[in-house]
Design a protein around this motif. Structure first.
Motif, PDB file in Angstrom:
ATOM      1  N   ARG A 161       0.738  -1.039  -0.038  1.00 22.63           N
ATOM      2  CA  ARG A 161      -0.090   0.179  -0.001  1.00 22.63           C
ATOM      3  C   ARG A 161       0.712   1.189   0.041  1.00 22.63           C
ATOM      4  NH1 ARG A 161      -4.723  -0.658   3.442  1.00 22.63           N
ATOM      5  NH2 ARG A 161      -5.553  -1.528   1.573  1.00 22.63           N
ATOM      6  N   GLY A 162       1.882   1.405   0.972  1.00 23.11           N
ATOM      7  CA  GLY A 162       2.511   2.667   0.986  1.00 23.11           C
ATOM      8  C   GLY A 162       3.346   2.785  -0.071  1.00 23.11           C
ATOM      9  N   PRO A 163       4.183   1.981  -0.480  1.00 22.41           N
ATOM     10  CA  PRO A 163       5.345   2.389  -1.811  1.00 22.41           C
ATOM     11  C   PRO A 163       4.346   2.693  -3.009  1.00 22.41           C
ATOM     12  CG  PRO A 163       5.911   0.274  -0.527  1.00 22.41           C
ATOM     13  CD  PRO A 163       4.645   0.694   0.113  1.00 22.41           C
ATOM     14  N   ALA A 164       3.197   1.705  -3.227  1.00 18.80           N
ATOM     15  CA  ALA A 164       2.414   1.638  -4.275  1.00 18.80           C
ATOM     16  C   ALA A 164       1.600   3.241  -4.391  1.00 18.80           C
ATOM     17  CB  ALA A 164       1.521   0.714  -4.494  1.00 18.80           C
ATOM     18  N   ALA A 165       1.236   3.759  -3.316  1.00 17.87           N
ATOM     19  CA  ALA A 165       0.502   4.952  -3.022  1.00 17.87           C
ATOM     20  C   ALA A 165       1.745   6.158  -3.482  1.00 17.87           C
ATOM     21  CB  ALA A 165      -0.149   5.213  -1.832  1.00 17.87           C
ATOM     22  N   ALA A 166       2.856   6.013  -2.773  1.00 16.34           N
ATOM     23  CA  ALA A 166       3.687   6.911  -3.235  1.00 16.34           C
ATOM     24  C   ALA A 166       4.063   7.161  -4.434  1.00 16.34           C
ATOM     25  CB  ALA A 166       4.894   6.740  -2.251  1.00 16.34           C
ATOM     26  N   ALA A 167       4.165   5.897  -5.064  1.00 16.99           N
ATOM     27  CA  ALA A 167       4.691   5.829  -6.669  1.00 16.99           C
ATOM     28  C   ALA A 167       3.655   6.588  -7.365  1.00 16.99           C
ATOM     29  CB  ALA A 167       4.782   4.280  -6.983  1.00 16.99           C
ATOM     30  N   ALA A 168       2.294   6.377  -7.068  1.00 19.42           N
ATOM     31  CA  ALA A 168       1.314   7.110  -7.708  1.00 19.42           C
ATOM     32  C   ALA A 168       1.171   8.632  -7.457  1.00 19.42           C
ATOM     33  CB  ALA A 168      -0.136   6.497  -7.228  1.00 19.42           C
ATOM     34  N   VAL A 169       1.639   9.049  -6.443  1.00 18.21           N
ATOM     35  CA  VAL A 169       1.758  10.659  -6.281  1.00 18.21           C
ATOM     36  C   VAL A 169       2.926  11.157  -7.058  1.00 18.21           C
ATOM     37  CG1 VAL A 169       2.560  12.205  -4.656  1.00 18.21           C
ATOM     38  CG2 VAL A 169       0.672  10.353  -3.923  1.00 18.21           C
ATOM     39  N   LEU A 170       4.094  10.216  -7.153  1.00 15.64           N
ATOM     40  CA  LEU A 170       5.325  10.724  -8.054  1.00 15.64           C
ATOM     41  C   LEU A 170       4.873  10.809  -9.422  1.00 15.64           C
ATOM     42  CD1 LEU A 170       8.143   8.804  -5.978  1.00 15.64           C
ATOM     43  CD2 LEU A 170       7.803  11.290  -6.068  1.00 15.64           C
ATOM     44  N   LEU A 171       4.118   9.767  -9.827  1.00 11.93           N
ATOM     45  CA  LEU A 171       3.882   9.506 -11.439  1.00 11.93           C
ATOM     46  C   LEU A 171       2.698  10.834 -11.620  1.00 11.93           C
ATOM     47  CD1 LEU A 171       3.633   5.890 -11.904  1.00 11.93           C
ATOM     48  CD2 LEU A 171       5.206   7.451 -12.952  1.00 11.93           C
ATOM     49  N   LEU A 172       1.991  11.020 -10.456  1.00 11.63           N
ATOM     50  CA  LEU A 172       0.843  12.259 -10.745  1.00 11.63           C
ATOM     51  C   LEU A 172       1.970  13.494 -10.996  1.00 11.63           C
ATOM     52  CD1 LEU A 172      -1.799  12.775 -11.069  1.00 11.63           C
ATOM     53  CD2 LEU A 172      -1.935  13.384  -8.664  1.00 11.63           C
ATOM     54  N   GLY A 173       2.993  13.410 -10.125  1.00 12.64           N
ATOM     55  CA  GLY A 173       4.096  14.765 -10.474  1.00 12.64           C
ATOM     56  C   GLY A 173       4.544  14.843 -11.883  1.00 12.64           C
ATOM     57  N   VAL A 174       4.909  13.575 -12.410  1.00 10.76           N
ATOM     58  CA  VAL A 174       5.498  13.647 -13.661  1.00 10.76           C
ATOM     59  C   VAL A 174       4.415  13.943 -14.513  1.00 10.76           C
ATOM     60  CG1 VAL A 174       6.013  11.975 -15.551  1.00 10.76           C
ATOM     61  CG2 VAL A 174       6.774  11.499 -13.217  1.00 10.76           C
ATOM     62  N   SER A 175       3.441  13.629 -14.364  1.00 11.16           N
ATOM     63  CA  SER A 175       2.294  14.052 -15.299  1.00 11.16           C
ATOM     64  C   SER A 175       2.023  15.953 -15.235  1.00 11.16           C
ATOM     65  CB  SER A 175       1.086  13.402 -15.078  1.00 11.16           C
ATOM     66  OG  SER A 175      -0.145  13.906 -15.987  1.00 11.16           O
ATOM     67  N   ALA A 176       2.026  16.146 -13.736  1.00 11.56           N
ATOM     68  CA  ALA A 176       1.959  17.675 -13.576  1.00 11.56           C
ATOM     69  C   ALA A 176       3.032  18.680 -14.176  1.00 11.56           C
ATOM     70  CB  ALA A 176       1.737  18.087 -12.111  1.00 11.56           C
ATOM     71  N   VAL A 177       4.290  18.085 -14.048  1.00 12.95           N
ATOM     72  CA  VAL A 177       5.352  18.756 -14.673  1.00 12.95           C
ATOM     73  C   VAL A 177       5.274  18.917 -16.081  1.00 12.95           C
ATOM     74  CG1 VAL A 177       7.868  18.761 -14.703  1.00 12.95           C
ATOM     75  CG2 VAL A 177       7.259  18.275 -12.636  1.00 12.95           C
ATOM     76  N   SER A 178       5.128  17.476 -16.666  1.00  8.83           N
ATOM     77  CA  SER A 178       4.997  17.397 -18.048  1.00  8.83           C
ATOM     78  C   SER A 178       3.646  18.493 -18.697  1.00  8.83           C
ATOM     79  CB  SER A 178       4.361  16.130 -18.614  1.00  8.83           C
ATOM     80  OG  SER A 178       5.570  15.308 -18.246  1.00  8.83           O
ATOM     81  N   HIS A 179       2.590  18.550 -18.091  1.00  7.60           N
ATOM     82  CA  HIS A 179       1.578  19.165 -18.611  1.00  7.60           C
ATOM     83  C   HIS A 179       1.728  20.652 -18.427  1.00  7.60           C
ATOM     84  CE1 HIS A 179      -0.754  16.034 -20.401  1.00  7.60           C
ATOM     85  NE2 HIS A 179      -0.692  15.236 -19.183  1.00  7.60           N
ATOM     86  N   LEU A 180       2.251  21.122 -17.340  1.00 10.74           N
ATOM     87  CA  LEU A 180       2.306  22.603 -16.690  1.00 10.74           C
ATOM     88  C   LEU A 180       3.348  23.030 -17.227  1.00 10.74           C
ATOM     89  CD1 LEU A 180       0.698  21.957 -13.199  1.00 10.74           C
ATOM     90  CD2 LEU A 180      -0.537  22.808 -15.191  1.00 10.74           C
ATOM     91  N   CYS A 181       4.414  22.525 -17.332  1.00 12.80           N
ATOM     92  CA  CYS A 181       5.793  23.018 -17.559  1.00 12.80           C
ATOM     93  C   CYS A 181       6.331  22.654 -18.970  1.00 12.80           C
ATOM     94  CB  CYS A 181       6.794  22.620 -16.617  1.00 12.80           C
ATOM     95  SG  CYS A 181       6.356  23.156 -14.903  1.00 12.80           S
ATOM     96  N   ASN A 182       6.647  21.457 -19.466  1.00  9.39           N
ATOM     97  CA  ASN A 182       7.044  21.203 -20.583  1.00  9.39           C
ATOM     98  C   ASN A 182       6.106  21.200 -21.727  1.00  9.39           C
ATOM     99  OD1 ASN A 182       8.587  19.055 -18.442  1.00  9.39           O
ATOM    100  ND2 ASN A 182       9.918  19.573 -20.041  1.00  9.39           N
ATOM    101  N   VAL A 183       4.941  20.820 -21.749  1.00  9.97           N
ATOM    102  CA  VAL A 183       3.808  20.817 -22.778  1.00  9.97           C
ATOM    103  C   VAL A 183       3.751  22.278 -23.396  1.00  9.97           C
ATOM    104  CG1 VAL A 183       1.659  20.874 -23.610  1.00  9.97           C
ATOM    105  CG2 VAL A 183       2.933  18.852 -22.380  1.00  9.97           C
ATOM    106  N   PRO A 184       3.742  23.368 -22.461  1.00  6.47           N
ATOM    107  CA  PRO A 184       3.641  24.688 -23.006  1.00  6.47           C
ATOM    108  C   PRO A 184       4.843  25.214 -23.644  1.00  6.47           C
ATOM    109  CG  PRO A 184       2.759  24.711 -20.762  1.00  6.47           C
ATOM    110  CD  PRO A 184       3.187  23.320 -20.992  1.00  6.47           C
ATOM    111  N   ILE A 185       6.017  24.779 -23.421  1.00  4.66           N
ATOM    112  CA  ILE A 185       7.216  24.968 -24.145  1.00  4.66           C
ATOM    113  C   ILE A 185       6.989  24.165 -25.386  1.00  4.66           C
ATOM    114  CG2 ILE A 185       9.866  24.765 -24.209  1.00  4.66           C
ATOM    115  CD1 ILE A 185       9.744  24.929 -20.990  1.00  4.66           C
TER     116      ILE A 185
END
Length: 150
Positions: free
Chosen positions: A77-101
């Motif tokens: 539970r703990g590692p998988a949930a934390a991994a989900a949060v980190l992957l959500l961070g990957v998505s956020a950085v991509s959509h909010l930062c890299n994609v506009p560039i």
């Protein structure tokens, strides 16, 4: 079912990390070595297949990690949930930062004639890319930890 979720979570976070790592290790140095007009042209070509594919892989992996955390229970539970949060961070950085560039670079109609207000986006794009690469690698490590504990 939880074993299948674990395999899918490892596969998704592994592919995500691998693609981002390959870009950081090989593609970015090549793009930085190019004259600006060549870089713009290359950047426009490079994203064509990744743009629709990577969001599906990252978000699908995030969902898989969430399901694995819920149904895997216990030490998963703990590692998988934390991994989900980190992957959500990957998505956020991509959509909010890299994609506009990316959109700004793709909007250039003629790489030989850059707009008057053009600033080279490579350094900023690289910083955001390295952040999402680190987030993806951390998610992969956590998924590996969940797999060996589960």
């Amino acid at each position: 079912m939880t074993a299948a979720l674990g395999v899918l979570a490892l596969l998704g976070s592994g592919v995500t990390t691998g693609v981002l790592f390959a870009v950081a290790l090989s593609v970015l140095p090549a793009l930085f070595a190019m004259p600006t007009s060549t870089y713009v042209y290359a950047h426009q070509l490079l994203g064509r297949n990744w743009d629709p594919t990577m969001p599906a892989i990252v978000l699908g992996s995030t969902l898989t990690d969430i399901l694995w955390a819920v149904f895997g229970g216990g030490p998963v539970r703990g590692p998988a949930a934390a991994a989900a949060v980190l992957l959500l961070g990957v998505s956020a950085v991509s959509h909010l930062c890299n994609v506009p560039i990316n959109r700004r670079v793709k909007a250039v109609e003629d790489p030989q004639r850059l707009p008057a207000d053009w600033t080279d986006p490579r350094p900023l794009w690289r910083r955001w890319h390295l952040l999402r690469t680190a987030l993806a690698a951390a998610a992969l490590v956590l998924n590996c930890l969940a797999a060996v504990q589960g």
